[in-house]
Design a protein around this motif. Sequence first.
Motif, PDB file in Angstrom:
ATOM      1  N   VAL A   1       0.930  -1.369  -0.100  1.00  0.00           N
ATOM      2  CA  VAL A   1      -0.111   0.057  -0.010  1.00  0.00           C
ATOM      3  C   VAL A   1       0.774   1.243  -0.159  1.00  0.00           C
ATOM      4  O   VAL A   1       0.338   2.347  -0.124  1.00  0.00           O
ATOM      5  CB  VAL A   1      -0.905  -0.024   1.341  1.00  0.00           C
ATOM      6  CG1 VAL A   1      -1.731  -0.981   1.199  1.00  0.00           C
ATOM      7  CG2 VAL A   1      -0.132   0.005   2.627  1.00  0.00           C
ATOM      8  N   ALA A   2       2.304   1.271   0.458  1.00  0.00           N
ATOM      9  CA  ALA A   2       2.866   2.240   0.410  1.00  0.00           C
ATOM     10  C   ALA A   2       2.844   3.253  -0.733  1.00  0.00           C
ATOM     11  O   ALA A   2       3.017   4.536  -0.773  1.00  0.00           O
ATOM     12  CB  ALA A   2       4.481   2.038   0.788  1.00  0.00           C
ATOM     13  N   ALA A   3       3.122   2.646  -1.901  1.00  0.00           N
ATOM     14  CA  ALA A   3       2.965   3.491  -3.231  1.00  0.00           C
ATOM     15  C   ALA A   3       1.580   4.335  -3.337  1.00  0.00           C
ATOM     16  O   ALA A   3       1.421   5.455  -3.951  1.00  0.00           O
ATOM     17  CB  ALA A   3       2.995   2.426  -4.410  1.00  0.00           C
ATOM     18  N   SER A   4       0.544   3.852  -2.848  1.00  0.00           N
ATOM     19  CA  SER A   4      -0.507   4.643  -2.757  1.00  0.00           C
ATOM     20  C   SER A   4      -0.475   5.969  -1.815  1.00  0.00           C
ATOM     21  O   SER A   4      -1.203   6.826  -2.099  1.00  0.00           O
ATOM     22  CB  SER A   4      -1.852   3.853  -2.248  1.00  0.00           C
ATOM     23  OG  SER A   4      -1.741   3.398  -0.951  1.00  0.00           O
ATOM     24  N   TRP A   5       0.406   5.910  -0.899  1.00  0.00           N
ATOM     25  CA  TRP A   5       0.683   7.097  -0.097  1.00  0.00           C
ATOM     26  C   TRP A   5       1.111   8.183  -0.634  1.00  0.00           C
ATOM     27  O   TRP A   5       0.910   9.446  -0.274  1.00  0.00           O
ATOM     28  CB  TRP A   5       1.494   6.688   1.197  1.00  0.00           C
ATOM     29  CG  TRP A   5       1.062   5.573   2.114  1.00  0.00           C
ATOM     30  CD1 TRP A   5      -0.267   4.943   2.111  1.00  0.00           C
ATOM     31  CD2 TRP A   5       1.678   4.892   2.912  1.00  0.00           C
ATOM     32  NE1 TRP A   5      -0.335   4.090   3.332  1.00  0.00           N
ATOM     33  CE2 TRP A   5       1.127   3.974   3.653  1.00  0.00           C
ATOM     34  CE3 TRP A   5       2.996   5.085   3.379  1.00  0.00           C
ATOM     35  CZ2 TRP A   5       1.539   2.975   4.664  1.00  0.00           C
ATOM     36  CZ3 TRP A   5       3.493   4.174   4.685  1.00  0.00           C
ATOM     37  CH2 TRP A   5       2.590   3.166   5.226  1.00  0.00           C
ATOM     38  N   VAL A   6       1.978   7.993  -1.886  1.00  0.00           N
ATOM     39  CA  VAL A   6       2.315   9.131  -2.481  1.00  0.00           C
ATOM     40  C   VAL A   6       2.000   9.027  -4.064  1.00  0.00           C
ATOM     41  O   VAL A   6       2.342   9.737  -4.905  1.00  0.00           O
ATOM     42  CB  VAL A   6       3.969   8.931  -2.600  1.00  0.00           C
ATOM     43  CG1 VAL A   6       4.588   9.319  -1.263  1.00  0.00           C
ATOM     44  CG2 VAL A   6       4.308   7.589  -3.261  1.00  0.00           C
TER      45      VAL A   6
ATOM     46  N   SER B   1      -0.542  -0.951  -5.960  1.00  0.00           N
ATOM     47  CA  SER B   1      -1.249  -0.815  -5.172  1.00  0.00           C
ATOM     48  C   SER B   1      -2.420  -0.399  -4.853  1.00  0.00           C
ATOM     49  O   SER B   1      -3.430   0.073  -5.831  1.00  0.00           O
ATOM     50  CB  SER B   1      -0.311   0.007  -4.030  1.00  0.00           C
ATOM     51  OG  SER B   1      -0.606   1.194  -4.124  1.00  0.00           O
ATOM     52  N   THR B   2      -3.039  -0.539  -3.786  1.00  0.00           N
ATOM     53  CA  THR B   2      -4.512  -0.507  -3.607  1.00  0.00           C
ATOM     54  C   THR B   2      -4.947   0.964  -3.223  1.00  0.00           C
ATOM     55  O   THR B   2      -4.196   1.556  -2.630  1.00  0.00           O
ATOM     56  CB  THR B   2      -5.012  -1.399  -2.383  1.00  0.00           C
ATOM     57  OG1 THR B   2      -4.271  -0.775  -1.308  1.00  0.00           O
ATOM     58  CG2 THR B   2      -4.782  -2.758  -2.757  1.00  0.00           C
ATOM     59  N   THR B   3      -5.750   1.533  -3.963  1.00  0.00           N
ATOM     60  CA  THR B   3      -6.280   2.732  -3.755  1.00  0.00           C
ATOM     61  C   THR B   3      -7.558   2.630  -2.845  1.00  0.00           C
ATOM     62  O   THR B   3      -8.545   1.783  -3.539  1.00  0.00           O
ATOM     63  CB  THR B   3      -6.515   3.830  -4.901  1.00  0.00           C
ATOM     64  OG1 THR B   3      -6.865   2.827  -5.931  1.00  0.00           O
ATOM     65  CG2 THR B   3      -4.930   4.231  -5.314  1.00  0.00           C
TER      66      THR B   3
ATOM     67  N   SER C   1      -8.552   7.090   2.930  1.00  0.00           N
ATOM     68  CA  SER C   1      -8.096   6.896   4.275  1.00  0.00           C
ATOM     69  C   SER C   1      -8.327   5.512   4.598  1.00  0.00           C
ATOM     70  O   SER C   1      -9.111   5.047   5.737  1.00  0.00           O
ATOM     71  CB  SER C   1      -9.191   7.731   5.173  1.00  0.00           C
ATOM     72  OG  SER C   1     -10.361   7.993   4.694  1.00  0.00           O
ATOM     73  N   ALA C   2      -7.423   4.555   4.040  1.00  0.00           N
ATOM     74  CA  ALA C   2      -7.671   3.472   4.426  1.00  0.00           C
ATOM     75  C   ALA C   2      -6.520   3.043   5.489  1.00  0.00           C
ATOM     76  O   ALA C   2      -5.745   3.632   5.691  1.00  0.00           O
ATOM     77  CB  ALA C   2      -7.180   2.404   3.324  1.00  0.00           C
TER      78      ALA C   2
END
Length: 538
Positions: free
Chosen positions: A234-239, A363-365, A403-404
């Motif tokens: 999921v880290a890629a979705s943070w950016v 990743s998951t969005t 906001s997962a």
Amino acid sequence: MHVSAALLLATASVVCAWSDTQHKMVGSIATAFLAPETKAALGSLLQSFDVDSKTYTFNGDVSLMTVWADAVKGGKKYKFTSTQHFINYEDITAVEVKAGKAAAVSCSDVIDNQSCPNGVCVTSAIANYTNRADINMFDSVTRAEAILFLTHYIGDITQPMHNCAKLRGGNDYFIKWKGSAMQPPPYQKNKHALHFIWDQYLSDTDMEENYGSSTTAYVDAIIRDITCGAWKDVAASWVSCKAPLKTDSGMLVNSVCPIDWSQDGNGFNCKTAWEDLAVNENAQTDDLYSNGYYAKNKEIARMQIAKGGLRLAFALNALAPATPKVAQIVCKSASSSTTTTTSATTTTTTSSSTTTTSSTTSSTTSSTTSSTTSSTTSSTTSSTTSSSTTTSSTTTSSASTSSATSASTSSAPASSTTASSSVASTSASASSLASSVTTSSASAASSSNSSGTANASSLATRPASSTSSSVTPNAASSTDAAQSKSTTAGANSDKASVDTYNAPAATSAVNKPTNLYKASAVKNGCAAIAAMVVVFFL
């Protein structure tokens, strides 16, 4: 006057936001994902910075930079920035539901004159300073100042209480912690407040109990979870941004999206941040350490610190070096030749106004809701020591939120490590986890402007004069100035590394589109839903 790093940190601890230790951890995590060119640029740009008669020394250390904005906001020159550390979303929390005042929780996503008065709040501040950090537009002093603010605000915006108006972001909600209603000496006259539990106690206590009181171990475990562990998917979705910022020069900064980030942080105010609390904010009947609140929220605090570090790294890689860089989140296993790579969205320079992006894998969005944004445009010109000029026009802007929650559990270090007196030491260790850094060319993929970019200047406001009131609270009271109303996979065998590459060059000319965000907000049921229409004039 020369201000040492020690004095800077001492000053920072007297003000608010994540505490200085937590902000420095954000900086140390970011350092692990910086390209060599970014580190060199920061070393050149921010050896030190002068404010009036004081010199703040950084020597390119991002962890030291992160506390500067708190250290200077009480002074004359930067007093106006005191309201840039938070946004006051009007939420209905579990406390209102418990009191019978509401049927369900509801996290607002409306950015208007109530949540962001006069267009001044953390979202517009990040947009403003992203614009002012653009190497194509501003001198080195202006860019250095902008980067200093960004290192702090990108940390602030992940803290849930910095995205909530209720009781001044929890500063006026009083609780017990470890059996005591009052803070430990020398602040024993101050009550424990919910805001400060998030600023410091959740992560500090987690660090003491599970990481041998070592900030180094805590930061290293976060980096492992980003690259190889609980958050690797999921880290890629943070950016990754749905409405990234575009500076006035035409540079698209794909990994900076403050509205998305604020709504992500605010999402926890509709989840566990206001659960397990008494209806009366002055009751101090519930001990949040022992009633399940700490156990439920410590991993969320840890994850939000992780998000701040990774987002800061991507922002700095985009803005600090002459040629923007973007990091790949890579896990390399020592026991095998397999390399797992998660790509994140690239940052692209387009000085001639062209926007191109590399493809985004992963990743998951999470599901998204649009937001109504009413922000004030900032047209700023600044010299070495002057404050800025400001507001020219108002634009309504909108972006999506994710906001997962990732409920991860990280394993504590095998042996207890001695408590670290300063987080500055974590930078070297964090960097060693990302020691395998290579540079390669990225393939360019042209991107249509119809994706919905947001002009940084049209989301930003910077007051012309120091009109904001400044509140300097006691060290541990953490009152925000003027805030109204796993287990780790392969912990011993996986080595985290960061690969960097050049951002793709522009491939075609763009006719400088003007982005107009028209939105109407409707409060309905559990959410404030905004309709967004993006119109481009070519």
